[in-house]
Enzyme design. Structure first.
Site, PDB file in Angstrom:
ATOM      1  N   ARG A 100       0.873  -1.176   0.000  1.00 30.59           N
ATOM      2  CA  ARG A 100       0.000   0.000   0.000  1.00 30.59           C
ATOM      3  C   ARG A 100       0.903   1.217   0.000  1.00 30.59           C
ATOM      4  O   ARG A 100       1.663   1.450   0.948  1.00 30.59           O
ATOM      5  CB  ARG A 100      -0.912   0.017   1.228  1.00 30.59           C
ATOM      6  CG  ARG A 100      -1.632   1.362   1.391  1.00 30.59           C
ATOM      7  CD  ARG A 100      -2.745   1.349   2.396  1.00 30.59           C
ATOM      8  NE  ARG A 100      -3.905   0.637   1.866  1.00 30.59           N
ATOM      9  CZ  ARG A 100      -5.150   0.786   2.317  1.00 30.59           C
ATOM     10  NH1 ARG A 100      -5.418   1.633   3.295  1.00 30.59           N
ATOM     11  NH2 ARG A 100      -6.133   0.088   1.792  1.00 30.59           N
ATOM     12  N   HIS A 127      -7.166   0.293  -6.697  1.00 35.08           N
ATOM     13  CA  HIS A 127      -7.466  -0.465  -5.479  1.00 35.08           C
ATOM     14  C   HIS A 127      -8.133  -1.789  -5.873  1.00 35.08           C
ATOM     15  O   HIS A 127      -9.293  -2.047  -5.522  1.00 35.08           O
ATOM     16  CB  HIS A 127      -8.345   0.357  -4.543  1.00 35.08           C
ATOM     17  CG  HIS A 127      -8.343  -0.131  -3.109  1.00 35.08           C
ATOM     18  ND1 HIS A 127      -7.545  -1.180  -2.670  1.00 35.08           N
ATOM     19  CD2 HIS A 127      -9.027   0.296  -2.018  1.00 35.08           C
ATOM     20  CE1 HIS A 127      -7.768  -1.371  -1.387  1.00 35.08           C
ATOM     21  NE2 HIS A 127      -8.656  -0.496  -0.961  1.00 35.08           N
ATOM     22  N   GLN A 130      -9.872  -4.156  -3.356  1.00 35.16           N
ATOM     23  CA  GLN A 130     -11.230  -3.740  -3.009  1.00 35.16           C
ATOM     24  C   GLN A 130     -12.224  -4.188  -4.080  1.00 35.16           C
ATOM     25  O   GLN A 130     -13.299  -4.714  -3.773  1.00 35.16           O
ATOM     26  CB  GLN A 130     -11.259  -2.202  -2.874  1.00 35.16           C
ATOM     27  CG  GLN A 130     -12.605  -1.630  -2.544  1.00 35.16           C
ATOM     28  CD  GLN A 130     -13.037  -1.969  -1.129  1.00 35.16           C
ATOM     29  OE1 GLN A 130     -12.307  -1.755  -0.176  1.00 35.16           O
ATOM     30  NE2 GLN A 130     -14.229  -2.524  -0.982  1.00 35.16           N
ATOM     31  N   ASP A 211     -17.409   6.464  -2.312  1.00 31.78           N
ATOM     32  CA  ASP A 211     -16.094   6.444  -1.647  1.00 31.78           C
ATOM     33  C   ASP A 211     -15.885   7.830  -1.035  1.00 31.78           C
ATOM     34  O   ASP A 211     -16.637   8.776  -1.329  1.00 31.78           O
ATOM     35  CB  ASP A 211     -14.990   6.114  -2.669  1.00 31.78           C
ATOM     36  CG  ASP A 211     -13.597   5.993  -2.035  1.00 31.78           C
ATOM     37  OD1 ASP A 211     -13.513   5.848  -0.787  1.00 31.78           O
ATOM     38  OD2 ASP A 211     -12.596   6.052  -2.771  1.00 31.78           O
ATOM     39  N   CYS A 251     -16.608   1.490   0.072  1.00 31.93           N
ATOM     40  CA  CYS A 251     -15.400   0.719   0.423  1.00 31.93           C
ATOM     41  C   CYS A 251     -14.972   0.970   1.868  1.00 31.93           C
ATOM     42  O   CYS A 251     -14.235   0.158   2.418  1.00 31.93           O
ATOM     43  CB  CYS A 251     -14.272   1.049  -0.542  1.00 31.93           C
ATOM     44  SG  CYS A 251     -13.877   2.805  -0.601  1.00 31.93           S
ATOM     45  N   ARG A 279     -13.746  -8.619   1.842  1.00 31.75           N
ATOM     46  CA  ARG A 279     -12.335  -8.384   1.521  1.00 31.75           C
ATOM     47  C   ARG A 279     -11.514  -9.643   1.825  1.00 31.75           C
ATOM     48  O   ARG A 279     -10.689 -10.080   1.032  1.00 31.75           O
ATOM     49  CB  ARG A 279     -11.793  -7.207   2.364  1.00 31.75           C
ATOM     50  CG  ARG A 279     -12.416  -5.857   2.041  1.00 31.75           C
ATOM     51  CD  ARG A 279     -11.971  -5.334   0.679  1.00 31.75           C
ATOM     52  NE  ARG A 279     -10.530  -5.278   0.565  1.00 31.75           N
ATOM     53  CZ  ARG A 279      -9.760  -4.263   0.982  1.00 31.75           C
ATOM     54  NH1 ARG A 279     -10.319  -3.191   1.509  1.00 31.75           N
ATOM     55  NH2 ARG A 279      -8.452  -4.286   0.826  1.00 31.75           N
TER      56      ARG A 279
HETATM   57  N1   CP Z   1     -11.374  -0.052   2.083  1.00 28.69           N
HETATM   58  C1   CP Z   1     -10.121  -0.073   2.549  1.00 28.69           C
HETATM   59  O1   CP Z   1      -9.145  -0.348   1.822  1.00 28.69           O
HETATM   60  O2   CP Z   1     -10.012   0.188   3.888  1.00 28.69           O
HETATM   61  P1   CP Z   1      -8.680   0.453   4.716  1.00 28.69           P
HETATM   62  O3   CP Z   1      -8.097   1.750   4.207  1.00 28.69           O
HETATM   63  O4   CP Z   1      -9.102   0.523   6.147  1.00 28.69           O
HETATM   64  O5   CP Z   1      -7.711  -0.681   4.464  1.00 28.69           O
HETATM   65  N1  NVA Z   2     -10.000   6.449  -2.247  1.00 31.40           N
HETATM   66  C1  NVA Z   2      -9.647   6.147  -0.874  1.00 31.40           C
HETATM   67  C2  NVA Z   2      -9.894   4.711  -0.567  1.00 31.40           C
HETATM   68  C3  NVA Z   2      -9.680   4.312   0.854  1.00 31.40           C
HETATM   69  C4  NVA Z   2      -9.871   2.844   1.075  1.00 31.40           C
HETATM   70  C5  NVA Z   2      -8.191   6.515  -0.627  1.00 31.40           C
HETATM   71  O1  NVA Z   2      -7.347   6.282  -1.508  1.00 31.40           O
HETATM   72  O2  NVA Z   2      -7.891   7.058   0.442  1.00 31.40           O
END
Ligand code: CP
Ligand code: NVA
Length: 296
Positions: A100, A127, A130, A211, A251, A279
């Site tokens: 990440r 993502h 997700q 989102d 999400c 997930r």
């Molecule tokens: N939806 C999602 O990826 O959540 P987190 O940022 O908590 O991992």
């Molecule tokens: N679009 C958001 C998703 C979080 C799971 C971000 O990138 O912060």
């Protein structure tokens, strides 16, 4: 060559459908697979996470594997060691690595310079971890319909989550419509249909998706985003414009009162909390695919 999961398009359509079938099996029998027995998987988090960390860490353990949580700030990466050298070291100790981070290029560099599968746990661009859980949630919510008979409308910022939904939804045969304000549109190459009008996007949709308006890394433009995105809130009135029986997805994390109302987030028409659980099930199927020794 190891398999990777960077945008998700490394999967073929039939592999994606098989992965969703497998995820349903694993959800029904969470301890049935020991596919990761004796194997370790590193999870490298350069940004905060609740769901992704929990679902991958617990999912790897359920598959008999050993998760190793890594924080770049505690690694020699923070003192200038290169991504390439980090990839080479990871490849000597673990069997796969999830990442990440912000730049998609960082993920691509790890994949290029290491010799183990790399999977995307969220980047600024994508993502896909997700999106596979979202498709699983659609499969569960509409058991009598093929994914190719469903329409999903994403309402909000044309961001990483929207992009992965358009790409992987498209691969699965779902009709994806994205409604975003001027300046926040998804690029046409991601696929799906695009409009500035939420009502147009949600017409006939079986699932409405929200989102956050301010993604991780976008904090500097938070005020202008909130202004531009205010007409794109997922509320009961918008659900009423969708197909009968339409569900709400998000999400998470959510900001009730901002991109989604509390009534929808905690209401009868949402599948959001199932989606968050999914997930783990979807990602376990992904890990099986990534580490399948018979794979190419
Ligand atoms: N939806 C999602 O990826 O959540 P987190 O940022 O908590 O991992
Ligand atoms: N679009 C958001 C998703 C979080 C799971 C971000 O990138 O912060």
């Amino acid at each position: 060559m190891p398999r990777h999961f960077l945008t998700g398009l490394e999967l073929s359509a039939s592999e994606l459908h098989a992965l969703l079938d497998r995820a349903l099996e694993l959800k029904a029998a969470p301890h049935a697979s020991r596919a990761l027995e004796g194997r370790s998987v590193a999870l490298l988090f350069e940004k905060p996470s609740t769901r992704t960390r929990l679902s991958y860490e617990v999912g790897i353990a359920e598959l008999g594997g050993h998760p190793v949580i890594l924080r770049p700030g505690e690694m020699q990466l923070s003192r200038g060691e290169s991504i390439g050298d980090t990839a080479r070291i990871l490849s000597r100790h673990v069997h796969a690595v999830g990442v990440r981070t912000g730049p998609d290029a960082e993920l691509e560099a790890l994949a290029a310079e290491g010799s183990i599968p790399v999977f995307n746990m969220l980047t600024a661009g994508h993502h896909p971890s997700q999106a596979i859980a979202d498709l699983l949630t659609l499969r569960e919510a509409f058991p009598d319909r093929a994914l190719s008979e469903l329409k999903l409308a994403y309402v909000g910022d044309g961001n990483n989550v929207a992009r992965s939904l358009a790409l992987l939804g498209g691969l699965a045969g779902v009709e994806v419509a994205v409604a975003a304000p001027p300046g926040y549109e998804l690029e046409p190459e991601a696929g799906g249909t695009r409009t500035h009008d939420p009502a147009e996007a949600v017409a006939g949709a079986h699932a409405l998706y929200a989102d956050v308006w301010v993604s991780m890394g976008d904090e500097a433009t938070a005020d202008e985003r909130r202004r531009a995105l205010a007409p794109y809130r997922l509320d009961d009135a918008l659900l009423d414009h969708a197909a009968p029986g339409a569900i709400a997805l998000h999400c998470l994390p959510a900001h009730p009162g901002e991109e989604i109302t509390a009534e929808v987030l905690y209401g009868e028409r949402q599948r959001i909390w199932d989606q968050a659980e999914n997930r783990r099930h979807a990602q376990k199927a992904l890990l099986e695919w990534l580490l399948d020794e018979g794979g190419s």
